[in-house]
Scaffold this motif. Structure first.
Motif, PDB file in Angstrom:
ATOM      1  N   GLY A  22      45.127  30.961  45.808  1.00 62.83           N
ATOM      2  CA  GLY A  22      44.559  32.244  45.396  1.00 62.83           C
ATOM      3  C   GLY A  22      43.044  32.237  45.501  1.00 62.83           C
ATOM      4  O   GLY A  22      42.433  33.200  45.991  1.00 62.83           O
ATOM      5  N   MET A  23      42.421  31.148  45.066  1.00 63.73           N
ATOM      6  CA  MET A  23      40.963  31.041  45.170  1.00 63.73           C
ATOM      7  C   MET A  23      40.523  30.997  46.630  1.00 63.73           C
ATOM      8  O   MET A  23      39.508  31.593  46.996  1.00 63.73           O
ATOM      9  N   ARG A  24      41.295  30.304  47.446  1.00 65.66           N
ATOM     10  CA  ARG A  24      40.995  30.245  48.889  1.00 65.66           C
ATOM     11  C   ARG A  24      40.956  31.651  49.472  1.00 65.66           C
ATOM     12  O   ARG A  24      40.045  32.009  50.219  1.00 65.66           O
ATOM     13  N   ASP A  25      41.939  32.452  49.121  1.00 63.41           N
ATOM     14  CA  ASP A  25      42.034  33.823  49.619  1.00 63.41           C
ATOM     15  C   ASP A  25      40.832  34.656  49.157  1.00 63.41           C
ATOM     16  O   ASP A  25      40.247  35.402  49.945  1.00 63.41           O
ATOM     17  N   ILE A  26      40.445  34.513  47.897  1.00 64.49           N
ATOM     18  CA  ILE A  26      39.292  35.243  47.354  1.00 64.49           C
ATOM     19  C   ILE A  26      38.022  34.872  48.121  1.00 64.49           C
ATOM     20  O   ILE A  26      37.237  35.741  48.502  1.00 64.49           O
ATOM     21  N   ILE A  27      37.825  33.578  48.347  1.00 65.32           N
ATOM     22  CA  ILE A  27      36.620  33.107  49.047  1.00 65.32           C
ATOM     23  C   ILE A  27      36.579  33.635  50.478  1.00 65.32           C
ATOM     24  O   ILE A  27      35.560  34.168  50.927  1.00 65.32           O
ATOM     25  N   LEU A  28      37.685  33.511  51.209  1.00 61.47           N
ATOM     26  CA  LEU A  28      37.710  33.921  52.615  1.00 61.47           C
ATOM     27  C   LEU A  28      37.547  35.436  52.770  1.00 61.47           C
ATOM     28  O   LEU A  28      36.984  35.897  53.763  1.00 61.47           O
ATOM     29  N   LYS A  29      38.011  36.204  51.800  1.00 59.75           N
ATOM     30  CA  LYS A  29      37.884  37.663  51.877  1.00 59.75           C
ATOM     31  C   LYS A  29      36.537  38.160  51.364  1.00 59.75           C
ATOM     32  O   LYS A  29      36.204  39.328  51.536  1.00 59.75           O
ATOM     33  N   LEU A  91      35.292  25.794  36.477  1.00 64.70           N
ATOM     34  CA  LEU A  91      36.659  25.360  36.172  1.00 64.70           C
ATOM     35  C   LEU A  91      37.573  26.567  36.096  1.00 64.70           C
ATOM     36  O   LEU A  91      37.196  27.609  35.551  1.00 64.70           O
ATOM     37  N   ILE A  92      38.780  26.411  36.621  1.00 66.37           N
ATOM     38  CA  ILE A  92      39.763  27.494  36.635  1.00 66.37           C
ATOM     39  C   ILE A  92      41.027  27.013  35.930  1.00 66.37           C
ATOM     40  O   ILE A  92      41.592  25.986  36.302  1.00 66.37           O
ATOM     41  N   ASP A  93      41.479  27.747  34.937  1.00 65.33           N
ATOM     42  CA  ASP A  93      42.715  27.416  34.227  1.00 65.33           C
ATOM     43  C   ASP A  93      43.890  27.878  35.094  1.00 65.33           C
ATOM     44  O   ASP A  93      44.075  29.083  35.286  1.00 65.33           O
ATOM     45  N   PRO A  94      44.693  26.933  35.627  1.00 64.08           N
ATOM     46  CA  PRO A  94      45.780  27.326  36.528  1.00 64.08           C
ATOM     47  C   PRO A  94      46.915  28.076  35.822  1.00 64.08           C
ATOM     48  O   PRO A  94      47.751  28.680  36.477  1.00 64.08           O
ATOM     49  N   GLY A  95      46.927  28.066  34.506  1.00 61.75           N
ATOM     50  CA  GLY A  95      47.958  28.766  33.757  1.00 61.75           C
ATOM     51  C   GLY A  95      47.597  30.202  33.412  1.00 61.75           C
ATOM     52  O   GLY A  95      48.384  30.902  32.774  1.00 61.75           O
ATOM     53  N   ARG A  96      46.410  30.636  33.835  1.00 62.53           N
ATOM     54  CA  ARG A  96      45.952  31.997  33.536  1.00 62.53           C
ATOM     55  C   ARG A  96      45.627  32.723  34.834  1.00 62.53           C
ATOM     56  O   ARG A  96      45.552  32.120  35.894  1.00 62.53           O
ATOM     57  N   ASP A  97      45.388  34.011  34.732  1.00 63.02           N
ATOM     58  CA  ASP A  97      44.988  34.786  35.906  1.00 63.02           C
ATOM     59  C   ASP A  97      43.645  34.263  36.427  1.00 63.02           C
ATOM     60  O   ASP A  97      42.762  33.894  35.632  1.00 63.02           O
ATOM     61  N   ILE A  98      43.501  34.231  37.727  1.00 66.42           N
ATOM     62  CA  ILE A  98      42.245  33.796  38.345  1.00 66.42           C
ATOM     63  C   ILE A  98      41.170  34.840  38.024  1.00 66.42           C
ATOM     64  O   ILE A  98      41.392  36.039  38.221  1.00 66.42           O
ATOM     65  N   PRO A  99      40.012  34.401  37.541  1.00 67.48           N
ATOM     66  CA  PRO A  99      38.933  35.349  37.211  1.00 67.48           C
ATOM     67  C   PRO A  99      38.219  35.837  38.476  1.00 67.48           C
ATOM     68  O   PRO A  99      37.128  35.367  38.829  1.00 67.48           O
ATOM     69  N   VAL A 100      38.834  36.787  39.151  1.00 67.59           N
ATOM     70  CA  VAL A 100      38.361  37.248  40.463  1.00 67.59           C
ATOM     71  C   VAL A 100      36.925  37.772  40.399  1.00 67.59           C
ATOM     72  O   VAL A 100      36.088  37.399  41.223  1.00 67.59           O
ATOM     73  N   ARG A 101      36.634  38.636  39.424  1.00 61.38           N
ATOM     74  CA  ARG A 101      35.276  39.208  39.350  1.00 61.38           C
ATOM     75  C   ARG A 101      34.227  38.126  39.126  1.00 61.38           C
ATOM     76  O   ARG A 101      33.140  38.168  39.697  1.00 61.38           O
ATOM     77  N   LYS A 102      34.552  37.158  38.292  1.00 61.09           N
ATOM     78  CA  LYS A 102      33.628  36.052  38.008  1.00 61.09           C
ATOM     79  C   LYS A 102      33.373  35.246  39.284  1.00 61.09           C
ATOM     80  O   LYS A 102      32.222  34.911  39.599  1.00 61.09           O
TER      81      LYS A 102
END
Length: 113
Positions: A22-29, A91-102
């Protein structure tokens, strides 16, 4: 190169794998000039041909994070310096929603340095 990157992501246990992808996708987009590369045996993202950020997992606890290569130049309260001279991490908590805006806020700040 793409084979190593794919293997890196797919060998991770859930929910870390989904979080990293998910983070990979956010970064590439985030910007068309950000491209993925395989450097230092990790997924690295290049911006305008220079190392920009990377994804990794903390050693002492299985928590994924976004590393900003020149993080020392980014003044953001969510970034952690620790004992690194140049980099800062989010740090990203894998058990929570990814903080996209942050993540987008930090990427935008890092692009401006």
């Amino acid at each position: 190169m793409m084979r190593e990157i794919s293997e890196y992501y797919h060998k991770q246990p859930e929910p870390i794998r989904s979080c990293l992808l998910g983070m990979r996708d956010i970064i590439l987009k985030h910007d068309s000039e950000i491209v993925e590369a395989w450097k230092y045996r990790m997924p690295m993202f290049m911006y305008k041909g220079k190392m920009f950020c990377y994804l990794w997992i903390r050693r002492n606890e299985p928590v994924p994070y976004l590393g900003i290569v020149n993080g020392k130049l980014v003044n953001d309260p969510d970034l952690i310096q620790e004992k690194r001279a140049r980099m800062k991490i989010l740090l990203i908590d894998p058990g929570r929603d990814i903080p996209v805006r942050k993540i987008r806020r930090i990427l935008t700040a890092a692009m401006g340095i």
